[in-house]
Scaffold this active site. Structure first.
Site, mmCIF file in Angstrom:
data_model
loop_
_atom_site.group_PDB
_atom_site.id
_atom_site.type_symbol
_atom_site.label_atom_id
_atom_site.label_comp_id
_atom_site.label_asym_id
_atom_site.label_seq_id
_atom_site.Cartn_x
_atom_site.Cartn_y
_atom_site.Cartn_z
ATOM 1 N N GLU A 77 -10.892 36.342 24.751
ATOM 2 C CA GLU A 77 -10.277 35.564 23.675
ATOM 3 C C GLU A 77 -8.859 35.091 24.025
ATOM 4 O OE1 GLU A 77 -10.662 37.676 19.955
ATOM 5 O OE2 GLU A 77 -12.831 37.337 19.899
ATOM 6 N N GLU B 8 -19.970 38.192 21.849
ATOM 7 C CA GLU B 8 -19.404 39.196 20.931
ATOM 8 C C GLU B 8 -19.662 38.794 19.494
ATOM 9 O OE1 GLU B 8 -15.361 40.657 21.642
ATOM 10 O OE2 GLU B 8 -15.099 40.836 19.470
#
Length: 536
Positions: free
Chosen positions: A265, A376
């Site tokens: 991220e 995820e």
């Protein structure tokens, strides 16, 4: 007799008469969550001597089909077989055309984090073995992909890296930690062994949440910020070698990885005071880093020359052109040298509601030479949500719908977050607790299989690596009815996964275009997920 007593008695009798091991139901009150039976929800309890399983598919005769169903109010992967008929019983026709094929499926899975290992070790050996078999074993739901954080993440109990000595550009002091040896490696090896027993191989992939603190401008892993120096400078080169050293260390312990992403991220690194480990890279930075540093380092080693490099590993909003001025794939793949190192892209689910399915599908189709993997997902992460909701069906529907949309859009698989957490949704060193498909209860030495677990099972148990998505036409679609279909590599078996997310029952008929004169008539109860399998 109270409602709970009645339900427990019914469940006890059902377990006695059912040939397979059925769900040992545990009921919960959740006022306001919208579940059926008033405010009652349920999950399935497993312990050292009992855990529900899935009836094996076995040899299917051509004249009938098998339907596995999970519902909000009653069922968990219960099987019913039906005969095909000469006439449909519904105007809603689910038409499956296996002559039109799309992406090949890589598989489904979850993550083994420090928190996962801590929770597994909190249970007795027989119970944790049972838990691992639920995901990876021959009688489990056949996970084939597992994500492993490189060093610490928020689901650790502390912040740590593998290089804690400042300015150690040669990585002379690089070392794995006690967390690797206690919480990750034993369970990765167990998962690998279980998958081999099931006739498969486990794809492992990894990423770091941050470079070691001394490599960052902020001087710490926690919080955002960039790495020090130029993209082609010593800090970035050391960070690429840090990855290589990780792969070498795990290889020496008998574990090899299939894939990697440059950083987890990267957009989170824009927030200076981000609560846990993060590091910023823009699309342009990641492009140049892969092209000039990470790619050459990994491709230059015999150990990692074939590892799959996935760019991104961030939200769907960054992947779709319509949500940003220019998407990450457009920016990165415009550079032919960078594109030569990249095998695919990784996306997370947390912003999925901002991006409609058709836009995601267009972005995937724009770069057909690169695969896209969902890496995820979890529920209970929003500030206004309860982190763990035992027995909640709504979260199972969120999972199932997202998987359906992702697979219809061309993604090759779907990877959940932690495979098990405790009753608080942790441990997590910054209290970023969330829900999980399995919740461990060390006090009584058992675990709860949440409805999310069964939502995942409807895909992972049936849609094996190598299956291909095929065309599905639901015609005049019933609102709230969604689905996705697949064919086996030998072209003989069809798999259709359907979800009814409405409070109304829906009838429909399945038609396989290869045998268009027969129909499989189905009832989709309110709030249900059903996997239908047949042979041709």
């Amino acid at each position: 007799m109270g409602l709970f007593r009645v339900l427990l008695l019914i469940n006890f009798l059902f377990v006695l008469i059912d040939a397979r091991r059925s769900c040992a139901k545990q009921y919960y009150h959740q006022k306001g969550d919208g579940d059926l039976l008033g405010d009652v929800a349920f999950g399935c309890i497993c312990n050292a001597t009992y855990c529900d399983d899935i009836e094996p598919l076995g040899a299917l005769q051509a004249e009938y089909f098998a339907a596995y169903i999970s519902t909000q109010s009653l069922n968990r992967m219960d099987r019913i077989d039906f005969y095909f008929t000469a006439f449909p019983n519904s105007s809603t026709i689910a038409k499956v055309d296996a002559s039109k094929t799309y992406q090949t499926i890589y598989g489904f899975g979850g993550a083994i984090t420090d928190a996962v290992g801590i929770n597994l070790l909190s249970l007795s050996q027989p119970v944790r073995d049972t838990l691992m078999k639920q995901y990876y074993g021959p009688t489990g739901i056949d996970y084939r992909i597992t994500r492993v954080p490189m060093a610490s993440c928020d689901f650790s109990t502390r912040e740590y890296s593998y290089s804690e000595v400042a300015n150690d550009f040669e990585l002379a002091h690089f070392n794995l930690t006690q967390e690797d040896y206690l919480y990750k490696i034993p369970f990765i090896k167990q998962a690998q062994d279980l998958v081999k027993q099931n006739g498969g191989d486990l794809k492992l992939f990894t990423t770091a949440w941050s470079a070691p603190g001394w490599m960052k401008k902020s001087g710490k892993m926690q919080g955002g910020g960039e790495m020090l120096g130029e993209l082609s400078g010593p800090y970035y080169k050391t960070f690429a070698n840090y990855y290589l050293r990780f792969f070498e260390a795990y290889h020496n312990l008998g574990i090899d990885f299939w894939g990697v992403t440059p950083i987890n991220e990267p957009s989170a690194g824009l927030v200076p005071n981000y609560r846990w480990q993060a590091m910023f890279m823009s699309a342009e930075m990641e492009r140049d880093y892969i092209r000039d540093t990470l790619g050459p380092v990994l491709r230059g080693s015999n150990l990692t020359k074939n590892i799959k490099i996935m760019a991104g590993d961030d939200q769907r909003t960054m992947f779709v052109s319509e949500s940003v001025l220019q998407s990450w794939p457009d920016i990165i793949l415009a550079d032919a040298a960078a594109a030569s190192f990249i095998d695919g892209f990784a996306v997370h689910w947390y912003d999925d509601w901002f991006i409609i399915e058709s836009e995601l599908a267009k972005s995937v189709a724009k770069h057909p030479e690169k695969f896209v993997l969902a890496t995820e997902a979890c529920t209970g992460y929003m500030p206004n949500e309860q982190n763990v909701l035992p027995g909640n069906w709504g979260r199972a529907e969120q999972y199932a719908l997202d998987i359906i949309e992702d697979l219809r859009s061309g993604l090759v698989g779907w990877v959940d977050w932690n495979i098990v957490l405790d009753q608080t949704g942790g441990p997590n060193w910054v209290n970023n607790t969330v829900d999980s498909p399995i919740i461990a209860n060390s006090t009584v030495d058992n675990f709860l299989k949440q409805p999310m677990f069964y939502a995942l099972a409807h895909f992972s148990y049936f849609v094996k690596p190598g299956y291909q998505r095929v065309d599905l036409d639901l015609g005049t679609q019933e609102p709230g009815l969604d689905g996705v279909a697949f064919v086996s590599p030998d072209r003989k078996q069809r798999v259709l996964v359907l979800q009814n997310g409405t409070p109304l029952n829906i009838t429909l008929s399945i038609q396989d275009t290869k045998r268009p004169t027969r129909f499989g008539n189905l009832l989709m109860p309110s709030h249900s997920i059903k996997t239908v399998v047949w042979n041709n």
